[in-house]
Write a protein that holds these residues in place. Structure first.
Motif, mmCIF file in Angstrom:
data_model
loop_
_atom_site.group_PDB
_atom_site.id
_atom_site.type_symbol
_atom_site.label_atom_id
_atom_site.label_comp_id
_atom_site.label_asym_id
_atom_site.label_seq_id
_atom_site.Cartn_x
_atom_site.Cartn_y
_atom_site.Cartn_z
ATOM 1 N N PHE A 1 49.111 32.007 37.735
ATOM 2 C CA PHE A 1 49.234 33.456 37.602
ATOM 3 C C PHE A 1 48.039 34.080 36.875
ATOM 4 C CE2 PHE A 1 53.699 32.752 38.553
ATOM 5 C CZ PHE A 1 54.106 33.942 39.153
ATOM 6 N N LYS A 2 47.259 33.313 36.183
ATOM 7 C CA LYS A 2 46.224 33.885 35.319
ATOM 8 C C LYS A 2 45.215 34.763 36.072
ATOM 9 C CE LYS A 2 46.602 30.579 31.529
ATOM 10 N NZ LYS A 2 45.911 29.578 30.671
ATOM 11 N N PRO A 3 44.759 34.369 37.267
ATOM 12 C CA PRO A 3 43.853 35.273 37.984
ATOM 13 C C PRO A 3 44.526 36.568 38.444
ATOM 14 C CG PRO A 3 43.648 33.025 38.806
ATOM 15 C CD PRO A 3 44.872 33.060 37.940
ATOM 16 N N VAL A 4 45.848 36.537 38.615
ATOM 17 C CA VAL A 4 46.571 37.758 38.968
ATOM 18 C C VAL A 4 46.636 38.676 37.757
ATOM 19 C CG1 VAL A 4 48.721 38.718 39.877
ATOM 20 C CG2 VAL A 4 47.954 36.463 40.641
ATOM 21 N N PHE A 5 46.937 38.102 36.598
ATOM 22 C CA PHE A 5 47.051 38.892 35.368
ATOM 23 C C PHE A 5 45.697 39.430 34.898
ATOM 24 C CE2 PHE A 5 50.927 36.118 34.099
ATOM 25 C CZ PHE A 5 51.767 36.905 34.864
ATOM 26 N N GLY A 6 44.651 38.612 35.037
ATOM 27 C CA GLY A 6 43.348 39.006 34.496
ATOM 28 C C GLY A 6 42.189 38.483 35.316
ATOM 29 N N PRO A 7 41.911 39.077 36.480
ATOM 30 C CA PRO A 7 40.822 38.571 37.322
ATOM 31 C C PRO A 7 39.454 38.660 36.662
ATOM 32 C CG PRO A 7 41.628 40.698 38.138
ATOM 33 C CD PRO A 7 42.599 40.228 37.093
ATOM 34 N N ALA A 8 39.306 39.549 35.700
ATOM 35 C CA ALA A 8 38.003 39.703 35.033
ATOM 36 C C ALA A 8 37.596 38.447 34.287
ATOM 37 C CB ALA A 8 38.045 40.893 34.082
ATOM 38 N N ARG A 9 38.562 37.608 33.950
ATOM 39 C CA ARG A 9 38.225 36.351 33.275
ATOM 40 C C ARG A 9 37.566 35.362 34.232
ATOM 41 N NH1 ARG A 9 43.858 34.939 30.318
ATOM 42 N NH2 ARG A 9 44.667 36.034 32.152
ATOM 43 N N TYR A 10 37.662 35.631 35.531
ATOM 44 C CA TYR A 10 37.162 34.690 36.519
ATOM 45 C C TYR A 10 35.941 35.208 37.275
ATOM 46 C CZ TYR A 10 41.534 32.436 35.457
ATOM 47 O OH TYR A 10 42.567 31.835 34.769
ATOM 48 N N ILE A 11 35.812 36.526 37.353
ATOM 49 C CA ILE A 11 34.648 37.105 38.026
ATOM 50 C C ILE A 11 34.377 38.478 37.421
ATOM 51 C CG2 ILE A 11 36.021 38.114 39.918
ATOM 52 C CD1 ILE A 11 33.638 37.357 41.758
ATOM 53 N N ALA A 12 33.115 38.735 37.106
ATOM 54 C CA ALA A 12 32.763 39.985 36.424
ATOM 55 C C ALA A 12 32.745 41.176 37.368
ATOM 56 C CB ALA A 12 31.404 39.832 35.740
ATOM 57 N N ASP A 13 32.444 40.941 38.622
ATOM 58 C CA ASP A 13 32.312 42.020 39.600
ATOM 59 C C ASP A 13 33.681 42.630 39.894
ATOM 60 O OD1 ASP A 13 31.824 43.713 41.707
ATOM 61 O OD2 ASP A 13 30.941 42.193 43.020
ATOM 62 N N GLU A 14 33.889 43.866 39.446
ATOM 63 C CA GLU A 14 35.182 44.513 39.642
ATOM 64 C C GLU A 14 35.527 44.668 41.119
ATOM 65 O OE1 GLU A 14 35.735 48.127 37.514
ATOM 66 O OE2 GLU A 14 35.145 47.270 35.578
ATOM 67 N N GLY A 15 34.520 44.753 41.954
ATOM 68 C CA GLY A 15 34.753 44.888 43.374
ATOM 69 C C GLY A 15 35.394 43.662 44.000
ATOM 70 N N GLN A 16 35.345 42.554 43.284
ATOM 71 C CA GLN A 16 35.923 41.305 43.781
ATOM 72 C C GLN A 16 37.298 41.007 43.182
ATOM 73 O OE1 GLN A 16 34.545 39.351 46.228
ATOM 74 N NE2 GLN A 16 33.097 41.052 46.385
ATOM 75 N N HIS A 17 37.755 41.863 42.275
ATOM 76 C CA HIS A 17 39.003 41.561 41.566
ATOM 77 C C HIS A 17 40.206 41.488 42.504
ATOM 78 C CE1 HIS A 17 37.526 42.758 37.267
ATOM 79 N NE2 HIS A 17 36.876 41.744 37.780
#
Length: 204
Positions: free
Chosen positions: A105-121
């Motif tokens: 679930f972590k990428p669902v809760f906080g995608p910014a921790r995995y990729i900086a580009d907001e367009g990819q969240h």
């Protein structure tokens, strides 16, 4: 014994387990912003929940606390009937929820921790939702013909239930998983589950 829990976090699984264990305990509801207070950091320096205080002993980590609750009140049989086989089964499914399902679930809760580009969240979240669904498919298969993950009520079940609440809140499609739907309904009809949710200000 005192549990520190945030509403709807994985710590709520510990709260349900305490209700099922049937012993005396207290719960302190800790809001997310309170977890960084000096008072709470003195209890758990990571600023996370759950934390459990039993006399002078303070324990953290969800799976460890669930095991401690089971060992403190063995008559509740949250780790099985005392046999090595049943404890292994309970631990197998606790490990599945704790090590596979929860982190997914972590990428669902906080995608910014995995990729900086907001367009990819959104793409990161969509991929994570797909992965979470695949893990729930495994749980759904395990529940075929069973009321409980391990085949008996164990400390794995409250943890699975909490992740199902997350899935609902995160719009993860669990369509077709009838065994999981029936499990969630059974849990929400359980008096211990209802008591824990009510105490934390959650609906069921």
């Amino acid at each position: 014994m005192k549990l520190y829990s945030s509403p709807g976090a994985c710590s709520t699984a510990n709260h349900i387990a305490l209700q099922w264990a049937g012993g005396e305990f207290k719960v302190e509801v800790v809001a997310r912003e309170q977890r960084q207070s000096p008072e709470y950091l003195a209890i758990n320096p990571t600023g996370q929940v759950p934390a459990l205080r039993h006399g002078d002993f303070v324990l953290t980590q969800n799976a460890a606390i669930l095991g401690y609750i089971a060992d403190t009140w063995p008559e509740a049989q949250l780790a099985g009937d005392g046999s090595a086989v049943q404890r292994a089964e309970a631990n197998r499914w606790l490990a599945f929820v704790n090590s596979d399902l929860h982190p997914a679930f972590k990428p669902v809760f906080g995608p910014a921790r995995y990729i900086a580009d907001e367009g990819q969240h959104e793409a990161v979240k969509a991929q994570a939702r797909s992965h979470v669904r695949a893990l729930f498919e495994r749980a759904n298969r395990q529940l075929e013909g069973r009321h409980w993950l391990a085949g008996f009520r164990s400390y794995a079940d409250p943890y699975l239930y909490i992740t199902l609440r997350w899935a609902q809140n995160c719009a993860i499609d669990l369509g077709g998983f009838d065994n999981l739907a029936a499990f969630k309904q059974r849990m929400e009809g359980d008096a211990g589950v209802q008591a824990a949710l009510k105490a934390e200000g959650l609906s069921y």
